[in-house]
Design an enzyme around this catalytic site. Structure first.
Site, PDB file in Angstrom:
ATOM      1  N   ASP B  99       0.856  -1.186   0.000  1.00  0.00           N
ATOM      2  CA  ASP B  99       0.000   0.000   0.000  1.00  0.00           C
ATOM      3  C   ASP B  99       0.898   1.244   0.000  1.00  0.00           C
ATOM      4  OD1 ASP B  99       1.047   0.032   2.522  1.00  0.00           O
ATOM      5  OD2 ASP B  99      -0.861  -0.098   3.584  1.00  0.00           O
ATOM      6  N   SER B 100       0.299   2.419   0.028  1.00  0.00           N
ATOM      7  CA  SER B 100       1.101   3.641  -0.095  1.00  0.00           C
ATOM      8  C   SER B 100       1.618   4.147   1.243  1.00  0.00           C
ATOM      9  CB  SER B 100       0.261   4.742  -0.729  1.00  0.00           C
ATOM     10  OG  SER B 100      -0.760   5.120   0.185  1.00  0.00           O
ATOM     11  N   GLN B 196     -11.367   7.283  -5.565  1.00  0.00           N
ATOM     12  CA  GLN B 196     -11.912   7.888  -4.346  1.00  0.00           C
ATOM     13  C   GLN B 196     -13.231   8.576  -4.691  1.00  0.00           C
ATOM     14  OE1 GLN B 196     -11.139   7.484  -1.374  1.00  0.00           O
ATOM     15  NE2 GLN B 196      -8.971   6.901  -1.228  1.00  0.00           N
ATOM     16  N   GLY B 223     -11.249   4.012  -0.056  1.00  0.00           N
ATOM     17  CA  GLY B 223     -12.163   4.848   0.711  1.00  0.00           C
ATOM     18  C   GLY B 223     -13.420   4.145   1.162  1.00  0.00           C
ATOM     19  N   ASP B 273      -7.983  -7.784   0.035  1.00  0.00           N
ATOM     20  CA  ASP B 273      -7.054  -8.032   1.147  1.00  0.00           C
ATOM     21  C   ASP B 273      -7.768  -7.691   2.443  1.00  0.00           C
ATOM     22  OD1 ASP B 273      -6.718  -4.960   0.751  1.00  0.00           O
ATOM     23  OD2 ASP B 273      -5.728  -5.389   2.656  1.00  0.00           O
ATOM     24  N   CYS B 311     -11.628 -29.339   4.825  1.00  0.00           N
ATOM     25  CA  CYS B 311     -10.530 -28.409   4.557  1.00  0.00           C
ATOM     26  C   CYS B 311      -9.240 -29.169   4.246  1.00  0.00           C
ATOM     27  CB  CYS B 311     -10.320 -27.496   5.761  1.00  0.00           C
ATOM     28  SG  CYS B 311      -8.914 -26.382   5.579  1.00  0.00           S
ATOM     29  N   CYS B 313      -6.168 -28.132   4.558  1.00  0.00           N
ATOM     30  CA  CYS B 313      -4.961 -27.573   5.158  1.00  0.00           C
ATOM     31  C   CYS B 313      -4.284 -28.554   6.114  1.00  0.00           C
ATOM     32  CB  CYS B 313      -5.269 -26.249   5.874  1.00  0.00           C
ATOM     33  SG  CYS B 313      -5.802 -26.403   7.579  1.00  0.00           S
ATOM     34  N   CYS B 316      -5.969 -29.022   9.629  1.00  0.00           N
ATOM     35  CA  CYS B 316      -7.143 -29.903   9.673  1.00  0.00           C
ATOM     36  C   CYS B 316      -6.755 -31.367   9.467  1.00  0.00           C
ATOM     37  CB  CYS B 316      -8.174 -29.458   8.644  1.00  0.00           C
ATOM     38  SG  CYS B 316      -8.961 -27.906   9.124  1.00  0.00           S
ATOM     39  N   HIS B 341      -4.962 -22.435   8.792  1.00  0.00           N
ATOM     40  CA  HIS B 341      -6.322 -22.835   8.429  1.00  0.00           C
ATOM     41  C   HIS B 341      -7.130 -21.659   7.858  1.00  0.00           C
ATOM     42  CE1 HIS B 341     -10.318 -24.464   8.381  1.00  0.00           C
ATOM     43  NE2 HIS B 341     -10.690 -23.354   9.000  1.00  0.00           N
TER      44      HIS B 341
END
Ligand SMILES: [Zn+2]
Ligand SMILES: [Zn+2]
Lengths: 426, 397
Positions: B99-100, B196, B223, B273, B311, B313, B316, B341
């Site tokens: 990010d900025s 924005q 925003g 994200d 799952c 993973c 699990c 998980h």
């Protein structure tokens, strides 16, 4: 469990083999050995997948009753023991009474019970409850209930009481055991108490040795926890020696606590066989990486070993001097951390209190310490123990400690090492 | 179909949903090829909740986030430059997005003040006054070296109204031009401008129209997700995607709750994200198709099943709810196990969506998803409305 001492080497060090374990009958353990230290059944900071990345892992994990007592009903309901419950089914499980990395509070025991502290408060453990918990945990090996509430300064009365009580607990447990189908293959370790009293130590050792136990835990010299790192075997050499002389040769001896590299050797020479790995855990908690050298003892280019001699046992990854150091923790270390990550990155993780810092240091420190035990066994087998010892002793000279501050309530403490203010330690 | 031009990115649309605005694409970035729609876990300081990069690769994670504000503070961009970028520093060979730094500054530091020059703030270390300009943000991000970097935008809280919103929108566009000019590595780093305009449809529309005049490789929608009503939220999202060009990726910033992901994919977003899945892991919460399990709860003490038997993973496959109950919030291992998980949950949800778009059964996936999340059919109205706007009417069965 079966134990055979194959040979007694330089200075009294024993090379032995443990086999025929309860749930893990096919496994073989070579001694001297260092068990994997766990917290609530898991290696500290390490998932099972990450633990697998460590080389020279011991086949035995040490778990503590204190850590898991509040969950014994769940583990009982699980029916397959604490090892499998904690996703550690491949490990031979030894259950200790207390967590060796946490100081045991004084004054918690009485005639019938031992006070242990769990997260939900104090639990009074009597023999009945103790056996019940062990039946739920289903260890391969376990420490008998004991009153180890003594240290080197303990008075005569307290010392006498701790020996008598511990023997009573043992007798009560042994009386109760024939009724236990579950524990019939588990090896019980009797506990030798006696503080700093040679008389009580010998009484404890002789009496315990006359009972049907598979091995011995030496306890009551200290109250466990991080400060055991400063405990000096040399302070108890004579009494320790006399105590072990009262024990039969053919049974293994185990002692809990943090053993820095030189202390491991001293304890071995007195005839100790089994250790726990709380030492590398403490080093990890303060952001240290073990760097003492035990690899280059036979380097012909470096006859006196000076090239590889490290200045102290560990380096401090909190130190600004590693900010731009893109090298690994140890140049030729084959551990997962050193093969992938730099000192600078670990320094950043420490600065930002990121979990990964502990993960990476724990991997390196465990591997380094377990590898050290491998090197000791090899040196003993190849009659190179004296060279190894000289090499380790050389590095001990360099340990500089300005301050060592204990935060007694925690397992964490901070060691401040500085360039100035050199002081020989010990 | 692919748009390459001068950018270090290309987007190939594999399939578009015939009902909604959803699409699934191959996003080619300098370090790896990312399948969209994608969820990007957040590794704020160059690490993600005690996991090593290898564990993320095993989860088939292809892109993760770093935060410029934190990394600029510690270890600092000078060191990251010396280390050969963040990829090399943390040994992550797949894609990174940064990010900025502007958003973190405004939200974390009380005294941040925005001027035309940049964001003025007090140093968290010594109280001295500092300034983050668009140029500096790009300079730091160039040193970090992520595959995708963000322009510095003028961040306004999503509940602010009035002329300040308009001012921020136009300043964001002016700052974009400064960022584009300052960008030193367009050949291997892609800069995204940020849409924005607060909750004003006209401003959002105007902003998009301005942004698409510039030659940029993709777009972020900013925003939002800052406490505005969900009703406003989805309308702004769908309006933004309406005007954005189809051949470039759209990244909806800070959104990552499962329900929001499913809805916003339907509204045409490609990238997401959120810190939530890994943050909630620390407190002992595991994400499952029916919501979440608080593993601290005593009811799991004797529950010997995995968190989710569907799952894939490693948590699990190896650990029971009962064991996790004994270690959650006590041992750091639990944080790693639950993070594995929860990231797996998010990524599995997204691969399921990708697959359903290819097979043109995304609307059915939406219905199934809502049935599991809301077994009592108490669907949130905003989600019902948002989905209806793209022709999916979830039924209260
Ligand atoms: Zn190493
Ligand atoms: Zn899972």
């Amino acid at each position: 469990m079966k134990f055979v001492v194959n040979s007694v080497k330089s200075g009294g060090c024993r090379l032995g083999v443990m086999s025929d374990f309860g749930l893990h009958g096919k496994k073989i353990v070579e001694t001297p050995m260092c068990m994997l230290y766990t917290r609530r059944g898991s290696a500290p900071h390490l998932t099972a997948d990450m633990l697998k990345k460590i080389q020279w892992l011991p086949p035995m994990a040490q778990m503590s009753v204190t850590n898991m007592i509040e969950h014994h009903e769940a583990i009982e309901a699980y029916k397959q023991g604490i090892g499998k419950f904690a996703n550690m089914k491949d490990y031979i499980v030894y259950t200790a009474l207390h967590d060796p990395a946490t100081e045991v509070m004084s004054g918690q025991n009485d005639t019938a019970t031992v006070g242990v502290w769990s997260k939900s408060g104090k639990v009074r453990l009597d023999v009945e409850m103790f056996v019940k918990v062990q039946e739920a945990f289903k260890p391969d090996m376990y420490q008998a209930l004991s009153d180890g509430d003594t240290d080197l300064k303990a008075g005569k009365k307290r010392t006498n009481k701790s020996v008598t009580r511990t023997l009573t607990y043992l007798d009560d447990i042994l009386e109760r055991l024939p009724k236990s189908q579950v524990l019939k293959d588990a090896a019980i370790f009797g506990v030798i108490e006696g503080g700093n009293s040679e008389f009580e130590r010998c009484r404890s050792a002789r009496e315990t040795a006359s009972r049907d136990v598979a091995g011995f835990v030496i306890e009551g010299f200290h109250n466990q926890g991080p400060q055991t790192e400063l405990f000096k075997i040399s302070d108890i050499r004579d009494i320790f020696k006399t105590t072990l002389e009262c024990l039969p040769e053919e049974k293994p001896r185990l002692m809990h606590g943090a053993f820095p590299p030189d202390q491991v050797l001293e304890a071995l020479e007195l005839g100790l066989d089994v250790f726990d790995s709380s030492y590398p855990y403490h080093v990890t908690e303060r952001g240290g990486a073990l760097v003492f050298d035990f690899v280059h003892i036979a380097d012909p280019e470096d006859m006196d070993g000076n090239k590889a001699v490290q200045k102290g046992w560990e380096i401090d990854l909190n130190d600004k001097k590693y900010f731009e150091d893109f090298g690994p923790l140890i140049e030729d270390c084959s551990c997962y951390t050193c093969k992938n990550f730099s000192r600078a990155y670990i320094n950043h993780l420490r600065n930002t209190s990121e979990l990964l810092g502990s993960v990476l240091l724990m991997i390196h420190n465990f591997q380094h310490y377990f590898n050290y035990f491998e090197a000791i066994r090899r040196a003993l087998a190849e009659d190179k123990y004296e060279q190894l010892k000289t090499h380790i002793t050389k590095q001990k000279k360099y340990i500089r400690l300005l301050t060592l501050t204990f935060i007694l309530s925690q397992t964490v403490y901070v060691a401040v090492q500085t360039e100035s203010g050199l002081r020989q330690w010990p | 179909m692919a748009s390459k031009g001068t950018h270090a990115l290309s987007l190939r649309i594999l399939a578009e949903c015939k009902t909604t605005k959803a699409r699934t694409c191959k996003l080619h970035l300098p370090h790896y090829v990312v399948d969209t729609p994608v969820f990007m876990p957040v590794g704020t300081q160059g690490t993600l909740k005690g996991l090593v990069p290898e564990q993320l690769e095993e989860l088939d994670c292809k892109i993760m986030l770093g935060n410029t504000y934190h990394l600029g503070n510690r270890p600092g961009h000078e060191l990251l430059k010396k280390a050969g970028g963040l990829h090399n520093f943390m040994k992550w060979n797949r894609c990174l997005l940064t990010d900025s730094g502007g958003f973190q500054m405004v939200s974390l530091l009380k005294l941040a003040e925005i001027t035309e020059e940049g964001v003025k703030f007090q140093s968290p270390h010594d109280d001295s006054e500092m300034m983050l300009t668009p140029e500096m943000s790009i300079q730091i991000q160039n040193a970090i070296g992520a595959d995708i970097i963000m322009q510095l935008d003028d961040v306004v809280h999503s509940c602010v109204t009035g002329p300040r919103v308009e001012e921020a929108m136009y300043r964001t566009i002016r700052w974009l031009d400064r960022c584009l000019k300052a960008h030193q590595r367009p050949h291997d780093q892609n800069i995204f401008p940020i849409v924005q305009g607060g909750l004003y449809p006209e401003l959002r529309k105007k902003c998009v129209q301005e942004l698409i005049k510039r030659e940029v490789p993709g777009y972020a929608i900013g925003g939002l997700s800052g406490g505005e009503s969900k009703d406003d939220f989805w309308r702004m999202v769908t309006l933004s995607t309406e005007y954005l060009p189809k051949d470039k990726p759209r990244y909806l910033m800070g959104v990552g709750f499962a329900v929001d992901l499913v809805v916003c994919v339907a509204l045409g977003c490609d990238m997401f994200d959120c810190v939530f899945p890994t943050r909630t892991a620390r407190f002992g919460n595991a994400l499952v198709p029916t919501g979440n399990l608080s593993l601290k709860n005593k009811k799991y003490a004797k529950d010997f099943s995995p968190i989710d038997d569907q799952c894939p993973c490693s948590t699990c496959k190896q650990y029971t709810r009962a064991y996790l109950h004994t270690i959650v919030t006590n041992e750091t291992v639990s944080c790693q196990l639950l993070s594995v998980h929860n990231v797996a949950y998010q990524l599995t949800l997204m691969t399921g969506i990708q697959q359903s778009i290819v097979e043109d059964r995304f609307p059915q996936l939406i219905q199934d998803f809502f049935d599991k999340q809301f077994p009592d059919t108490d669907y949130p109205q905003w989600a019902v409305d948002a989905l209806a706007s793209v022709n999916v009417n979830i039924k209260k069965s």
